[in-house]
Design a protein around this motif. Structure first.
Motif, short mmCIF file in Angstrom:
data_model
loop_
_atom_site.label_atom_id
_atom_site.label_comp_id
_atom_site.label_asym_id
_atom_site.label_seq_id
_atom_site.Cartn_x
_atom_site.Cartn_y
_atom_site.Cartn_z
N SER A 29 23.26 -2.79 12.00
CA SER A 29 23.43 -2.06 10.43
C SER A 29 22.38 -2.82 9.56
CB SER A 29 24.74 -3.11 9.99
OG SER A 29 25.01 -2.63 8.57
N TYR A 33 19.84 0.00 7.75
CA TYR A 33 19.80 -0.12 6.19
C TYR A 33 18.28 -0.13 5.93
CZ TYR A 33 20.19 -2.06 1.39
OH TYR A 33 20.14 -2.33 0.29
N ASN A 74 19.17 6.69 -0.92
CA ASN A 74 19.80 5.49 -0.22
C ASN A 74 21.18 5.33 -0.18
OD1 ASN A 74 17.16 4.95 0.42
ND2 ASN A 74 16.98 3.22 -1.03
N ASN A 78 23.45 5.54 3.20
CA ASN A 78 24.14 4.52 3.65
C ASN A 78 25.42 4.69 3.61
OD1 ASN A 78 22.51 1.85 3.96
ND2 ASN A 78 21.50 2.21 2.42
N ASN A 82 25.52 4.41 7.63
CA ASN A 82 25.41 3.06 8.02
C ASN A 82 26.86 2.35 7.77
OD1 ASN A 82 24.42 0.43 8.76
ND2 ASN A 82 23.17 0.38 6.88
N TYR A 138 19.84 -5.42 -1.06
CA TYR A 138 20.32 -5.33 0.21
C TYR A 138 21.60 -6.48 0.34
CZ TYR A 138 21.74 -6.50 5.01
OH TYR A 138 22.65 -6.72 6.22
#
Length: 147
Positions: A29, A33, A74, A78, A82, A138
């Motif tokens: 993950s 990312y 993103n 994601n 993700n 993050y």
């Protein structure tokens, strides 16, 4: 007996298979990312350079536009690939964007301090701030946007 260790860990001193699976899953993950973030950084930086150097936009305006593009890229990647979160898209996007705006504010402050006050080049400052802001984002996104 050591508290918190599984039976395999207590006997062998090595991590249990369950721990290793969880570690590998978390590593995957995180690496995904980073890969997704890299695509967002590429879009952000290329757009910033284009808007600032080619079209002559003010560094702060170019930063706002390029960062918005990177954040949107993103979030979409994601959320689908993700974290596999397809529920509450608007709320998740609002949180993700809020984290992105926070990152943009950090970059804006860096541009103000290092470009306007200290005379560094905007491209250098933008490039150096990206990894710092990425780590902060993050942690916030993992614990808040996609929790």
């Amino acid at each position: 007996m050591t508290k918190g260790l599984g039976s395999v860990e207590r006997v062998t001193g090595r991590p249990s298979p369950d721990f290793m699976c969880a570690f590998r899953s978390g590593s995957r993950s995180f690496l995904l990312y980073i890969a997704i973030g890299t695509s967002g950084v590429a879009a952000d930086l290329a757009t910033f350079v284009l808007l600032f150097n080619v079209f002559g936009l003010h560094a702060q305006v170019a930063n706002a536009l390029s960062t918005t593009l990177g954040i949107t890229n993103n979030f979409l990647l994601n959320s689908y690939f993700n974290f596999n979160k397809r529920d509450r898209k608007l709320a998740r996007f609002a949180r993700f964007y809020g984290v992105g705006v926070f990152g943009m504010l950090l970059t804006t402050v860096a541009l103000q301090v290092f470009v306007t006050n200290l005379g560094f080049g905007p491209n250098l400052v933008k490039t150096v701030t990206i990894p710092i802001v990425a780590v902060v984002q993050y942690l916030l996104n993992k614990k808040w946007s996609f929790a």
